[in-house]
Write an enzyme that holds these catalytic residues in place. Structure first.
Site, PDB file in Angstrom:
ATOM      1  N   SER A 139     -34.219 -17.765  25.047  1.00 27.65           N
ATOM      2  CA  SER A 139     -33.531 -18.200  26.270  1.00 27.65           C
ATOM      3  C   SER A 139     -33.447 -19.719  26.236  1.00 27.65           C
ATOM      4  O   SER A 139     -34.162 -20.377  25.478  1.00 27.65           O
ATOM      5  CB  SER A 139     -34.370 -17.767  27.478  1.00 27.65           C
ATOM      6  OG  SER A 139     -33.960 -18.405  28.662  1.00 27.65           O
ATOM      7  N   TYR A 152     -42.320 -17.580  32.467  1.00 29.35           N
ATOM      8  CA  TYR A 152     -41.184 -17.133  31.633  1.00 29.35           C
ATOM      9  C   TYR A 152     -40.925 -18.158  30.535  1.00 29.35           C
ATOM     10  O   TYR A 152     -40.733 -17.796  29.365  1.00 29.35           O
ATOM     11  CB  TYR A 152     -39.951 -16.944  32.521  1.00 29.35           C
ATOM     12  CG  TYR A 152     -38.739 -16.384  31.811  1.00 29.35           C
ATOM     13  CD1 TYR A 152     -38.786 -15.156  31.158  1.00 29.35           C
ATOM     14  CD2 TYR A 152     -37.526 -17.075  31.812  1.00 29.35           C
ATOM     15  CE1 TYR A 152     -37.662 -14.634  30.515  1.00 29.35           C
ATOM     16  CE2 TYR A 152     -36.401 -16.561  31.183  1.00 29.35           C
ATOM     17  CZ  TYR A 152     -36.478 -15.339  30.529  1.00 29.35           C
ATOM     18  OH  TYR A 152     -35.364 -14.825  29.897  1.00 29.35           O
TER      19      TYR A 152
HETATM   20  N1  LIG Z   1     -30.157 -12.224  32.013  1.00 28.75           N
HETATM   21  C1  LIG Z   1     -30.384 -13.485  31.715  1.00 28.75           C
HETATM   22  O1  LIG Z   1     -29.996 -14.416  32.454  1.00 28.75           O
HETATM   23  C2  LIG Z   1     -31.069 -13.854  30.419  1.00 28.75           C
HETATM   24  C3  LIG Z   1     -30.984 -15.178  29.984  1.00 28.75           C
HETATM   25  C4  LIG Z   1     -31.617 -15.556  28.804  1.00 28.75           C
HETATM   26  C5  LIG Z   1     -32.334 -14.632  28.084  1.00 28.75           C
HETATM   27  N2  LIG Z   1     -32.425 -13.341  28.534  1.00 28.75           N
HETATM   28  C6  LIG Z   1     -33.226 -12.399  27.740  1.00 28.75           C
HETATM   29  O2  LIG Z   1     -32.379 -11.370  27.264  1.00 28.75           O
HETATM   30  C7  LIG Z   1     -33.138 -10.164  27.107  1.00 28.75           C
HETATM   31  C8  LIG Z   1     -32.418  -9.035  27.846  1.00 28.75           C
HETATM   32  O3  LIG Z   1     -32.280  -9.390  29.210  1.00 28.75           O
HETATM   33  P1  LIG Z   1     -31.295  -8.615  30.212  1.00 28.75           P
HETATM   34  O4  LIG Z   1     -30.711  -9.628  31.112  1.00 28.75           O
HETATM   35  O5  LIG Z   1     -30.415  -7.704  29.471  1.00 28.75           O
HETATM   36  O6  LIG Z   1     -32.368  -7.825  31.085  1.00 28.75           O
HETATM   37  P2  LIG Z   1     -32.562  -6.259  31.405  1.00 28.75           P
HETATM   38  O7  LIG Z   1     -31.252  -5.619  31.709  1.00 28.75           O
HETATM   39  O8  LIG Z   1     -33.660  -6.203  32.426  1.00 28.75           O
HETATM   40  O9  LIG Z   1     -33.058  -5.661  30.019  1.00 28.75           O
HETATM   41  C9  LIG Z   1     -34.382  -5.702  29.595  1.00 28.75           C
HETATM   42  C10 LIG Z   1     -34.578  -4.607  28.561  1.00 28.75           C
HETATM   43  O10 LIG Z   1     -35.908  -4.718  28.055  1.00 28.75           O
HETATM   44  C11 LIG Z   1     -36.446  -3.419  28.011  1.00 28.75           C
HETATM   45  N3  LIG Z   1     -37.899  -3.434  28.109  1.00 28.75           N
HETATM   46  C12 LIG Z   1     -38.673  -3.936  29.112  1.00 28.75           C
HETATM   47  N4  LIG Z   1     -39.957  -3.688  28.853  1.00 28.75           N
HETATM   48  C13 LIG Z   1     -39.997  -3.007  27.663  1.00 28.75           C
HETATM   49  C14 LIG Z   1     -41.027  -2.450  26.885  1.00 28.75           C
HETATM   50  N5  LIG Z   1     -42.314  -2.543  27.247  1.00 28.75           N
HETATM   51  N6  LIG Z   1     -40.699  -1.819  25.733  1.00 28.75           N
HETATM   52  C15 LIG Z   1     -39.407  -1.709  25.355  1.00 28.75           C
HETATM   53  N7  LIG Z   1     -38.386  -2.211  26.055  1.00 28.75           N
HETATM   54  C16 LIG Z   1     -38.689  -2.851  27.197  1.00 28.75           C
HETATM   55  C17 LIG Z   1     -35.827  -2.665  29.171  1.00 28.75           C
HETATM   56  O11 LIG Z   1     -35.802  -1.267  28.879  1.00 28.75           O
HETATM   57  P3  LIG Z   1     -36.798  -0.162  29.476  1.00 28.75           P
HETATM   58  O12 LIG Z   1     -37.193  -0.611  30.848  1.00 28.75           O
HETATM   59  O13 LIG Z   1     -35.979   1.087  29.442  1.00 28.75           O
HETATM   60  O14 LIG Z   1     -37.931  -0.114  28.504  1.00 28.75           O
HETATM   61  C18 LIG Z   1     -34.411  -3.218  29.148  1.00 28.75           C
HETATM   62  O15 LIG Z   1     -33.594  -2.452  28.289  1.00 28.75           O
HETATM   63  C19 LIG Z   1     -34.544 -10.479  27.611  1.00 28.75           C
HETATM   64  O16 LIG Z   1     -35.361 -10.823  26.517  1.00 28.75           O
HETATM   65  C20 LIG Z   1     -34.312 -11.687  28.510  1.00 28.75           C
HETATM   66  O17 LIG Z   1     -35.484 -12.463  28.650  1.00 28.75           O
HETATM   67  C21 LIG Z   1     -31.799 -12.919  29.676  1.00 28.75           C
END
Ligand SMILES: NC(=O)c1ccc[n+]([C@@H]2O[C@H](COP(=O)([O-])OP(=O)(O)OC[C@H]3O[C@@H](n4cnc5c(N)ncnc54)[C@H](OP(=O)(O)O)[C@@H]3O)[C@@H](O)[C@H]2O)c1
Length: 255
Positions: A139, A152
């Protein structure tokens, strides 16, 4: 032979979009996450679009579960050339002074140790393919900090440290390491997870931002990096919406 890509956290947001996109690029995708009902729907969607994928139940905080993911990778129909460490997220927006230890532990375990577990488990297969790629979704919080984001940012800085260290350690071996650093991405669940299900707080993050990034934008970046010729290593790709010049500088209409 079809190359195999593994995407962790594929049940929603960036991971699901990345799984769809990589399948469209011709990979057989192993879509891994805990919510298998979501994964089953995703696999159907990918197949309906002419791609192939397998749903794999995986909790990246469990050694046993990640070992099962590695076993599923061994049984997959082709060489494993790509691992996208995407599972992760934020919990809480509290100052360091009062941040909940449990939230920090969760963020460290999923983002950092989850990346470590999956990388360790899949590295032999990636190396054996002769042309492996490890993507780490960190990120902009991986290189800057903001008030309330201490836990975070600490976790994302640690993922960034893994990416840099791994690239040094793997130099001379056929596995490249790519770090993707998105800024503000509007996904359905990231904010809900961060704010304990509070939809108003989650929505406020994007208030007045007419075009935040969406999951498909980040998937596009991941797919572009992963489909360059293998000698081309995009070390780090930082991507933000036009409206976000920096973590603290966001253009919000009407504010
Ligand atoms: N959205 C943003 O603004 C943003 C910005 C920068 C970086 N990111 C990063 O991008 C990535 C995805 O974010 P997103 O926005 O797509 O969020 P999201 O929709 O909440 O997706 C998170 C994913 O992680 C999985 N997860 C959580 N705990 C887990 C575990 N113990 N084992 C396996 N899978 C797990 C969840 O699946 P289950 O709950 O089904 O396991 C879900 O598929 C993250 O690393 C986040 O930090 C996001």
């Amino acid at each position: 032979m079809t190359s195999v890509a593994i995407v962790t956290g594929a049940s929603s947001g960036i991971g699901a979009a990345t799984a769809r996109r990589l399948a469209a690029e011709g990979f057989h995708v192993l879509a891994a996450a805990r919510r298998t009902d979501r994964l089953a729907g995703l696999v159907k969607e990918i197949e309906a679009a002419g791609g192939t994928a397998t749903a794999v139940a995986c909790d990246v905080t469990s050694d046993e579960s990640v070992a099962e993911l590695a076993a599923a990778a061994q049984a997959a129909p082709g060489p494993v050339t790509l691992l996208v460490n995407n599972a992760g997220g934020a919990r809480g927006l509290d100052p360091v002074e009062s941040g909940a230890i449990g939230d920090w532990q969760w963020m460290y375990d999923v983002n950092v140790l989850g990346t470590l577990r999956a990388t360790q488990a899949l590295l032999p297969a990636l190396e054996a393919s002769g042309a492996g790629t490890i993507v780490i979704v960190s990120s902009t919080a991986g290189f800057t900090v903001y008030e309330g984001g201490g836990g975070y940012a600490a976790a994302k800085h640690a993922q960034t440290a893994i990416a840099g260290t791994l690239r040094l350690e793997l130099c001379g071996r056929p596995v490249r390491v790519i770090e993707i650093d998105p800024g503000m991405v509007r996904t359905d669940e990231f904010g809900l997870v961060r704010f304990g299900g509070n939809a108003d707080k989650a929505a406020a993050t994007y208030a007045g931002v007419s075009e935040p990034l969406v999951a498909e934008d980040v998937a596009d970046c991941i797919a572009w990096c992963a489909t360059r010729p293998h000698h081309v290593n995009v070390d780090r790709l930082v991507v933000r919406p036009l409206a976000q010049a920096a973590q603290h500088k966001v253009h919000r209409v009407g504010q």
